[in-house]
Scaffold this motif. Structure first.
Motif, PDB file in Angstrom:
ATOM      1  N   ARG A  86     -48.734 -14.273   1.055  1.00 25.39           N
ATOM      2  CA  ARG A  86     -48.761 -15.660   1.514  1.00 25.39           C
ATOM      3  C   ARG A  86     -47.961 -16.581   0.601  1.00 25.39           C
ATOM      4  NH1 ARG A  86     -54.486 -18.529   2.371  1.00 25.39           N
ATOM      5  NH2 ARG A  86     -54.275 -19.012   0.155  1.00 25.39           N
ATOM      6  N   ASN A  87     -48.079 -16.374  -0.706  1.00 27.34           N
ATOM      7  CA  ASN A  87     -47.321 -17.220  -1.636  1.00 27.34           C
ATOM      8  C   ASN A  87     -45.824 -17.052  -1.442  1.00 27.34           C
ATOM      9  OD1 ASN A  87     -49.665 -18.182  -2.752  1.00 27.34           O
ATOM     10  ND2 ASN A  87     -49.061 -17.743  -4.860  1.00 27.34           N
ATOM     11  N   VAL A 142     -43.341 -31.886   4.376  1.00 24.90           N
ATOM     12  CA  VAL A 142     -43.655 -30.557   3.833  1.00 24.90           C
ATOM     13  C   VAL A 142     -44.762 -30.609   2.783  1.00 24.90           C
ATOM     14  CG1 VAL A 142     -41.322 -29.729   4.245  1.00 24.90           C
ATOM     15  CG2 VAL A 142     -41.903 -30.665   2.012  1.00 24.90           C
ATOM     16  N   LEU A 175     -51.248 -24.206   1.527  1.00 24.85           N
ATOM     17  CA  LEU A 175     -51.095 -22.799   1.874  1.00 24.85           C
ATOM     18  C   LEU A 175     -50.823 -21.920   0.659  1.00 24.85           C
ATOM     19  CD1 LEU A 175     -48.886 -23.107   5.088  1.00 24.85           C
ATOM     20  CD2 LEU A 175     -51.371 -22.829   4.946  1.00 24.85           C
ATOM     21  N   ARG A 223     -49.655 -26.252  -8.387  1.00 23.58           N
ATOM     22  CA  ARG A 223     -49.609 -27.031  -7.147  1.00 23.58           C
ATOM     23  C   ARG A 223     -49.593 -28.526  -7.424  1.00 23.58           C
ATOM     24  NH1 ARG A 223     -54.645 -24.131  -4.389  1.00 23.58           N
ATOM     25  NH2 ARG A 223     -55.351 -24.499  -6.528  1.00 23.58           N
ATOM     26  N   PRO A 258     -47.962 -31.574   2.908  1.00 18.81           N
ATOM     27  CA  PRO A 258     -49.261 -30.991   3.294  1.00 18.81           C
ATOM     28  C   PRO A 258     -49.284 -29.465   3.270  1.00 18.81           C
ATOM     29  CG  PRO A 258     -48.679 -32.782   4.784  1.00 18.81           C
ATOM     30  CD  PRO A 258     -47.480 -32.519   3.938  1.00 18.81           C
ATOM     31  N   LEU A 259     -48.128 -28.815   3.339  1.00 16.93           N
ATOM     32  CA  LEU A 259     -48.093 -27.353   3.344  1.00 16.93           C
ATOM     33  C   LEU A 259     -48.430 -26.762   1.982  1.00 16.93           C
ATOM     34  CD1 LEU A 259     -44.906 -26.726   5.524  1.00 16.93           C
ATOM     35  CD2 LEU A 259     -47.300 -26.701   6.240  1.00 16.93           C
ATOM     36  N   LEU A 260     -48.565 -27.604   0.963  1.00 15.13           N
ATOM     37  CA  LEU A 260     -48.947 -27.110  -0.362  1.00 15.13           C
ATOM     38  C   LEU A 260     -50.305 -26.420  -0.349  1.00 15.13           C
ATOM     39  CD1 LEU A 260     -47.773 -30.052  -2.667  1.00 15.13           C
ATOM     40  CD2 LEU A 260     -46.737 -27.796  -2.458  1.00 15.13           C
ATOM     41  N   PHE A 294     -40.207 -20.729   2.443  1.00 14.14           N
ATOM     42  CA  PHE A 294     -40.041 -21.884   3.334  1.00 14.14           C
ATOM     43  C   PHE A 294     -39.754 -23.146   2.529  1.00 14.14           C
ATOM     44  CE2 PHE A 294     -41.914 -25.636   5.396  1.00 14.14           C
ATOM     45  CZ  PHE A 294     -41.126 -25.679   6.537  1.00 14.14           C
ATOM     46  N   PHE A 295     -40.480 -23.335   1.426  1.00 16.43           N
ATOM     47  CA  PHE A 295     -40.249 -24.512   0.588  1.00 16.43           C
ATOM     48  C   PHE A 295     -38.836 -24.506   0.008  1.00 16.43           C
ATOM     49  CE2 PHE A 295     -44.943 -25.175   0.207  1.00 16.43           C
ATOM     50  CZ  PHE A 295     -44.951 -26.507   0.569  1.00 16.43           C
ATOM     51  N   THR A 326     -44.705 -18.704   1.949  1.00 16.03           N
ATOM     52  CA  THR A 326     -44.707 -20.168   1.854  1.00 16.03           C
ATOM     53  C   THR A 326     -43.619 -20.651   0.902  1.00 16.03           C
ATOM     54  OG1 THR A 326     -47.107 -20.097   2.191  1.00 16.03           O
ATOM     55  CG2 THR A 326     -46.158 -22.190   1.476  1.00 16.03           C
TER      56      THR A 326
END
Length: 490
Positions: free
Chosen positions: A249-250, A465, A471, A315, A467-469, A256-257, A253
């Motif tokens: 998952r990291n 982007v 994840l 984060r 709020p995606l933190l 994408f970042f 994500t």
């Protein structure tokens, strides 16, 4: 670090030298752009090969070979006397340079313990983030002081020194592993990436999907990628792409970042130089001087973030970095047609500072839960997504700028009527020169509005982007271990 800096510098250093190359090669405007696009397309296609080549030949051997090849190709670029020669040499540069960034990142992750990887990523990130910023400045200085050939010759001593360092000091790596090469998977992915890059590079010139050529590129990219996805999903663990990467998952994500960061960073760098030079009359040298300090902001932030990463939740650093980057874009939204150098420098420094706080913890978190055997493939995918993001970001902002200029020009011209006293005075003597000046003024204002709209679009994208933190999971190693290590070092 030198290998990374050399490759990322070369992604932008040739941009300002293109007019000089065009005259030397007797090439048209469309033809000379292949000096840039050939490098980008070759690097994009060759990047996914890094993982398999590292397994086949070993990381140290592959990195040394890539540095040597890139250095020789740089010398060939400088010695070129025709358009065909320099485009061929740039293709070689892209092929050899594709693995420099992911391999250097993989090596730094492997030779540093977990609690030191944040600082290692800070060092590596300086080359990745600062290189493209310093490229136009260094390229402009070399071209003005010497000639365009030195834009490529500068790589020769740097490459020779990097090759010596890698071959002499890099510790022996794990033995090469014999793995089966998935030709179909590579061919479909390479074709998809190549067609996508060609579409992005040529789209603005050919008015995008109104052109048959662009529609063909889009169709080839879509079909090739569809075949690649189906092949990867149905042919087990021996496919070209290690789909185990997507189960982390990291990593998913983080890639994408980095895609978004590549789009925002490089799009900003693509907008500022033409805005300053064509719209505000800044000379090339001054343009480089006012945009380069953003690299200083990035370096300072990376050094700080590398230390804080061992004490503060990564984060939280990412959140801080994104907020600072968004604030800098908000400042750019306030630009006017008249700007002093300080008006350009400070938002750039702030943006560089924010991106430095994003890049270091993002790199550390992305690979914190990835197994060592997947790192070579992971770093290659990470670099590829950053490059694709930058290509898409540049194409999008350029397209919106062109269309926004046309729309704003039409809207502004609606308010220009013969009944306006200012217009009447310009028309009274019947001089076409006055009408030309009026049209030029409207065009300048329309372009400024289009630039501001592009900055606003990137500002909104940066905020979306954040709020995606949620994840991203924190690193699996304990904070107490990192603190203990830090105390021992102190």
């Amino acid at each position: 670090m030198l290998a990374t800096l050399m490759q990322t510098l070369d992604s932008t250093i040739a941009n300002v030298a293109l007019p000089h190359m065009q005259g030397s090669m007797a090439a048209s405007q469309d033809e000379i752009t292949w000096v840039l696009t050939s490098y980008i397309v070759a690097a994009a296609i060759a990047t996914p090969l890094t993982g398999w080549l590292a397994d086949r030949f070993g990381v140290k051997r592959l990195l040394g070979f890539a540095i040597a090849g890139f250095t020789v190709a740089s010398a060939l670029c400088g010695l070129s006397n025709s358009l065909g020669e320099i485009v061929g040499s740039r293709l070689l540069q892209g092929i050899f340079g594709a693995s420099l960034v992911p391999l250097s990142q993989s090596i730094l992750l492997d030779i540093n313990p977990r609690d030191r990887q944040g600082q290692a990523m800070a060092v590596w990130g300086m080359g990745v983030m600062v290189g493209p910023v310093l490229g136009p400045t260094l390229g402009g200085w070399l071209t003005d002081s010497y000639n365009w050939r030195w834009v490529f010759f500068i790589n020769v001593p740097v490459g020779a020194f990097a090759f010596f360092g890698v071959s002499t000091f890099l510790p022996a790596r794990d033995p090469a592993r014999q793995t089966r090469f998935d030709m179909f998977g590579f061919a479909t992915l390479a074709l998809a990436i190549g067609a996508l890059q060609a579409m992005l590079d040529r789209g603005e010139q050919l008015d995008w999907f109104s052109s048959l050529e662009i529609r063909i590129y889009a169709l080839v990219a879509a079909l090739s990628f569809a075949f690649f996805v189906v092949h990867t999903a149905t042919h087990g663990p021996h496919t070209f792409f290690r789909y185990q990467l997507l189960k982390d998952r990291n990593f998913a994500t983080g890639t994408f970042f980095i895609f978004v960061i590549g789009a925002v960073l490089y799009a900003t760098r693509a907008l500022l130089p033409p805005m300053l030079q064509s719209l505000m009359g800044y000379p090339v040298a001054l343009t480089g001087l006012v945009t380069a300090p953003s690299g200083a902001g990035t370096m300072v932030a990376m050094l700080i973030a590398g230390r804080l990463l061992r004490r503060v939740d990564a984060r939280a650093l990412l959140l801080f970095g994104f907020v600072v980057s968004a604030f800098s874009l908000w400042q750019m939204m306030q630009y006017t047609i008249v700007l002093s150098p300080s008006d350009i420098v400070w938002p750039g420094v702030i943006q560089g500072f924010g991106l430095g706080f994003v890049f270091v913890p993002l790199s550390a978190l992305t690979f914190s839960t990835l197994t060592p055997e997947l790192r070579a493939d992971g770093t290659a995918t990470y670099s590829l997504m950053r490059n694709i993001g930058s290509s898409i970001g540049i194409s999008v902002v350029q397209t919106f700028f062109t269309r926004g200029t046309q729309v704003s020009h039409a809207n502004l011209a609606e308010h220009i009527t013969p009944f306006d006293p200012a217009v009447q005075s310009m028309l009274s003597n019947g001089s076409p020169y006055n009408l030309g000046v009026l049209n030029q003024t409207i065009t300048q204002q329309a372009q400024m509005i289009a630039y501001l709209n592009d900055f606003k679009m990137m500002f909104v994208a940066t905020l979306l982007v954040i709020p995606l933190l949620v994840l991203i999971r924190p690193s699996s190693h304990s904070a107490s271990a990192a603190d203990a290590s830090h105390a021992a070092m102190d």
